[in-house]
Design a protein around this motif. Structure first.
Motif, PDB file in Angstrom:
ATOM      1  N   ARG A  29       0.508  -1.392   0.085  1.00 35.56           N
ATOM      2  CA  ARG A  29       0.019   0.109   0.124  1.00 35.56           C
ATOM      3  C   ARG A  29       0.932   0.943   0.010  1.00 35.56           C
ATOM      4  NH1 ARG A  29      -2.758  -3.152   3.845  1.00 35.56           N
ATOM      5  NH2 ARG A  29      -4.652  -4.483   3.383  1.00 35.56           N
ATOM      6  N   ILE A  30       2.289   1.000   0.586  1.00 42.02           N
ATOM      7  CA  ILE A  30       3.010   2.122   0.951  1.00 42.02           C
ATOM      8  C   ILE A  30       3.372   2.268  -0.522  1.00 42.02           C
ATOM      9  CG2 ILE A  30       5.075   3.142   1.320  1.00 42.02           C
ATOM     10  CD1 ILE A  30       4.573   1.818   3.762  1.00 42.02           C
ATOM     11  N   ASP A  31       3.331   1.499  -1.328  1.00 46.79           N
ATOM     12  CA  ASP A  31       4.335   1.842  -2.809  1.00 46.79           C
ATOM     13  C   ASP A  31       3.164   2.057  -3.643  1.00 46.79           C
ATOM     14  OD1 ASP A  31       6.562   0.936  -1.917  1.00 46.79           O
ATOM     15  OD2 ASP A  31       6.510  -1.086  -2.629  1.00 46.79           O
ATOM     16  N   GLY A  32       2.127   1.837  -3.080  1.00 48.79           N
ATOM     17  CA  GLY A  32       0.710   2.761  -4.359  1.00 48.79           C
ATOM     18  C   GLY A  32       0.066   1.585  -4.824  1.00 48.79           C
ATOM     19  N   THR A  33      -0.453   0.671  -5.166  1.00 41.48           N
ATOM     20  CA  THR A  33      -0.365  -0.770  -5.434  1.00 41.48           C
ATOM     21  C   THR A  33      -2.325  -0.564  -5.148  1.00 41.48           C
ATOM     22  OG1 THR A  33      -0.555  -2.364  -4.040  1.00 41.48           O
ATOM     23  CG2 THR A  33       1.587  -2.373  -5.357  1.00 41.48           C
ATOM     24  N   ASN A  34      -3.262  -0.679  -6.082  1.00 38.63           N
ATOM     25  CA  ASN A  34      -4.062  -1.111  -5.881  1.00 38.63           C
ATOM     26  C   ASN A  34      -4.467  -2.746  -5.425  1.00 38.63           C
ATOM     27  OD1 ASN A  34      -3.687  -2.856  -8.384  1.00 38.63           O
ATOM     28  ND2 ASN A  34      -4.031  -0.888  -9.558  1.00 38.63           N
ATOM     29  N   GLY A  35      -5.947  -3.286  -5.685  1.00 44.40           N
ATOM     30  CA  GLY A  35      -6.201  -4.213  -4.691  1.00 44.40           C
ATOM     31  C   GLY A  35      -5.169  -5.419  -6.047  1.00 44.40           C
ATOM     32  N   TRP A  36      -5.556  -5.446  -7.293  1.00 46.33           N
ATOM     33  CA  TRP A  36      -5.198  -6.144  -7.876  1.00 46.33           C
ATOM     34  C   TRP A  36      -4.079  -6.543  -8.548  1.00 46.33           C
ATOM     35  CZ3 TRP A  36      -6.138 -10.799 -10.577  1.00 46.33           C
ATOM     36  CH2 TRP A  36      -4.944 -10.951 -11.775  1.00 46.33           C
ATOM     37  N   GLN A  37      -2.923  -4.979  -7.993  1.00 44.76           N
ATOM     38  CA  GLN A  37      -1.283  -5.339  -7.896  1.00 44.76           C
ATOM     39  C   GLN A  37      -1.035  -6.380  -6.395  1.00 44.76           C
ATOM     40  OE1 GLN A  37      -0.755  -1.355  -8.041  1.00 44.76           O
ATOM     41  NE2 GLN A  37      -0.142  -1.735 -10.601  1.00 44.76           N
ATOM     42  N   ARG A  38      -1.471  -6.025  -5.026  1.00 45.77           N
ATOM     43  CA  ARG A  38      -1.398  -6.873  -3.998  1.00 45.77           C
ATOM     44  C   ARG A  38      -1.382  -8.502  -3.850  1.00 45.77           C
ATOM     45  NH1 ARG A  38      -3.247  -1.734  -2.414  1.00 45.77           N
ATOM     46  NH2 ARG A  38      -5.737  -2.768  -1.823  1.00 45.77           N
ATOM     47  N   PHE A  39      -2.946  -8.750  -4.999  1.00 44.17           N
ATOM     48  CA  PHE A  39      -3.303  -9.807  -5.139  1.00 44.17           C
ATOM     49  C   PHE A  39      -1.952 -10.441  -6.094  1.00 44.17           C
ATOM     50  CE2 PHE A  39      -4.951 -12.912  -7.402  1.00 44.17           C
ATOM     51  CZ  PHE A  39      -5.772 -14.005  -6.953  1.00 44.17           C
ATOM     52  N   TRP A  67      -0.839 -13.868  -4.069  1.00 39.10           N
ATOM     53  CA  TRP A  67      -1.027 -15.213  -4.781  1.00 39.10           C
ATOM     54  C   TRP A  67       0.114 -16.271  -4.529  1.00 39.10           C
ATOM     55  CZ3 TRP A  67      -3.912 -18.421  -7.312  1.00 39.10           C
ATOM     56  CH2 TRP A  67      -3.297 -19.359  -8.105  1.00 39.10           C
ATOM     57  N   PRO A  68       1.819 -15.434  -5.180  1.00 42.63           N
ATOM     58  CA  PRO A  68       3.161 -16.162  -4.426  1.00 42.63           C
ATOM     59  C   PRO A  68       2.871 -17.052  -3.294  1.00 42.63           C
ATOM     60  CG  PRO A  68       3.557 -13.918  -5.835  1.00 42.63           C
ATOM     61  CD  PRO A  68       1.839 -13.455  -5.257  1.00 42.63           C
ATOM     62  N   ASN A  69       2.084 -16.027  -2.441  1.00 41.40           N
ATOM     63  CA  ASN A  69       1.830 -17.192  -1.188  1.00 41.40           C
ATOM     64  C   ASN A  69       1.415 -17.522  -0.647  1.00 41.40           C
ATOM     65  OD1 ASN A  69       4.157 -14.486   1.052  1.00 41.40           O
ATOM     66  ND2 ASN A  69       3.272 -13.398  -0.359  1.00 41.40           N
ATOM     67  N   LEU A  70       0.112 -17.644  -1.780  1.00 40.36           N
ATOM     68  CA  LEU A  70      -0.624 -18.797  -1.776  1.00 40.36           C
ATOM     69  C   LEU A  70       0.046 -20.101  -2.856  1.00 40.36           C
ATOM     70  CD1 LEU A  70      -4.367 -17.633  -1.643  1.00 40.36           C
ATOM     71  CD2 LEU A  70      -2.991 -18.671  -0.196  1.00 40.36           C
ATOM     72  N   GLN A  71       0.599 -20.136  -3.052  1.00 35.73           N
ATOM     73  CA  GLN A  71       1.518 -20.911  -4.472  1.00 35.73           C
ATOM     74  C   GLN A  71       1.822 -22.679  -3.827  1.00 35.73           C
ATOM     75  OE1 GLN A  71       2.162 -20.844  -8.173  1.00 35.73           O
ATOM     76  NE2 GLN A  71       1.215 -19.020  -7.059  1.00 35.73           N
ATOM     77  N   ASN A  72       1.721 -22.444  -2.383  1.00 33.96           N
ATOM     78  CA  ASN A  72       1.925 -24.176  -1.652  1.00 33.96           C
ATOM     79  C   ASN A  72       0.324 -23.937  -1.776  1.00 33.96           C
ATOM     80  OD1 ASN A  72       4.619 -24.048  -2.054  1.00 33.96           O
ATOM     81  ND2 ASN A  72       4.799 -23.463  -0.067  1.00 33.96           N
TER      82      ASN A  72
END
Length: 330
Positions: free
Chosen positions: A229-239, A244-249
């Motif tokens: 959020r500090i980097d200014g990302t939106n909801g899709w970018q955070r996902f 998504w990378p942290n849900l790979q396992n």
């Protein structure tokens, strides 16, 4: 050699063995390992006697022609495996897959593959979407979670009975669709019976996958979202770059479990239409049951079971050796 000499050597050998045993279990770690093994030992014994033993006996039966009404199994070698796999599916321009009476095994494989392709993506994507929605701070979150998970608490047979009543010719669905001319015998038509079974599976699979994805979402550190959020990302970018990378396992576990379960589907197909109409819902597990307990062909059914095991094992081995070693890009 005198008796006294022999006795001395035996005593020396026993003494050396006892000393080695004491050295092995002298440390606290080795003692803990021994205690853990002793706790697990009863389960290993039960597994060997009641699970591994019958599997070995079934493997032996797959090479025999044994009817439950006959006295002894008759050894036939690979005839059962050759019989269920021939003619090959590509014979006669793949017409074998469209004619159940030609080779019912390959027809069951086709129906099971269709069921898997139709249910697994929907159940996984639906479970992920439900988990993302219910992971937020919303009112009555626990109530919604319970509602989504409720189909999982029902057995496959109970779910099939409920949906058979809903999709019946005089059921709720046709009552709604009849005024607009779309009423249909969903479970009695061979062209739609399998899709009705797939609907039941997706209905129950979404809640199960949702719980697993929720567990994965709650293990993602909140600091990663704060930094995004500090980097200014939106909801899709955070996902895309955090969730998504942290849900790979978690995703890997869900997809493997879902595909294995889909290849073993039985209760829904059995209760909803008993493999019919005209073999429309005859899956591999359903065919194995029919050959073993309706036709009494234990040897042929055992061969089908081990071919199914080979398919599931090959898929699992590929997933854990190839896809399991892929690196995750954040």
């Amino acid at each position: 050699m005198s008796v006294r000499t022999r006795f001395g050597r035996v005593r020396q050998t026993l003494g050396s063995s006892i000393e080695r045993f004491e050295r092995v279990f002298d440390s606290e770690r080795n003692q803990d390992n021994l205690a853990a093994f002793l706790f697990v030992l009863p389960n290993l014994v039960v597994f060997s006697v009641f699970l591994f033993g019958p599997v070995l006996f079934a493997f032996y039966l797959s090479f025999t022609d044994w009817n439950v009404l006959t006295a002894d199994p008759n050894w036939v070698g690979l005839d059962n495996y050759v019989g269920i796999l021939t003619p090959a599916p590509w014979a006669d321009g793949w017409a074998v897959l469209d004619t159940p009476t030609t080779n019912l095994w390959w027809h069951a494989v086709k129906q099971t593959a269709t069921y898997t392709i139709g249910t697994v993506p929907l159940a996984i994507s639906g479970g992920l979407c439900a988990a993302l929605l219910l992971d937020r701070d919303i009112r009555q979150k626990q109530l919604f979670r319970a509602a989504y998970f409720m189909p999982v608490m029902l057995s496959g047979a109970v779910s099939a009975i409920i949906w058979r009543w809903i999709l019946n010719q005089d059921g709720i669905v046709n009552t709604v669709l009849e005024p607009i001319g779309l009423a249909h015998n969903w479970g009695g038509d061979p062209s739609t019976a399998l899709f009705a079974v797939m609907l039941i599976a997706v209905w129950g699979g979404i809640g199960f996958n949702m719980i697993i994805f929720l567990a994965g979402l709650q293990n993602i550190p909140e600091e990663l979202y704060d930094a995004a959020r500090i980097d200014g990302t939106n909801g899709w970018q955070r996902f895309r770059h955090v969730t998504w990378p942290n849900l790979q396992n978690t995703y890997f576990f869900v997809i493997v479990l879902s595909i294995i379960s889909s290849f073993q589907v039985f209760a829904i197909a059995m209760t909803f239409a008993e493999g019919g109409p005209y073999y429309a819902t005859t899956t591999i597990a359903m065919l194995i049951y029919q050959e073993a307990f309706e036709h009494g062909q234990m040897g042929e059914a055992a061969a089908m079971a081990f071919v199914l095991f080979s398919i599931i094992f090959a898929f699992s081995y590929y997933q854990y050796t190839v896809r399991g070693n892929e690196e995750v890009n954040y």
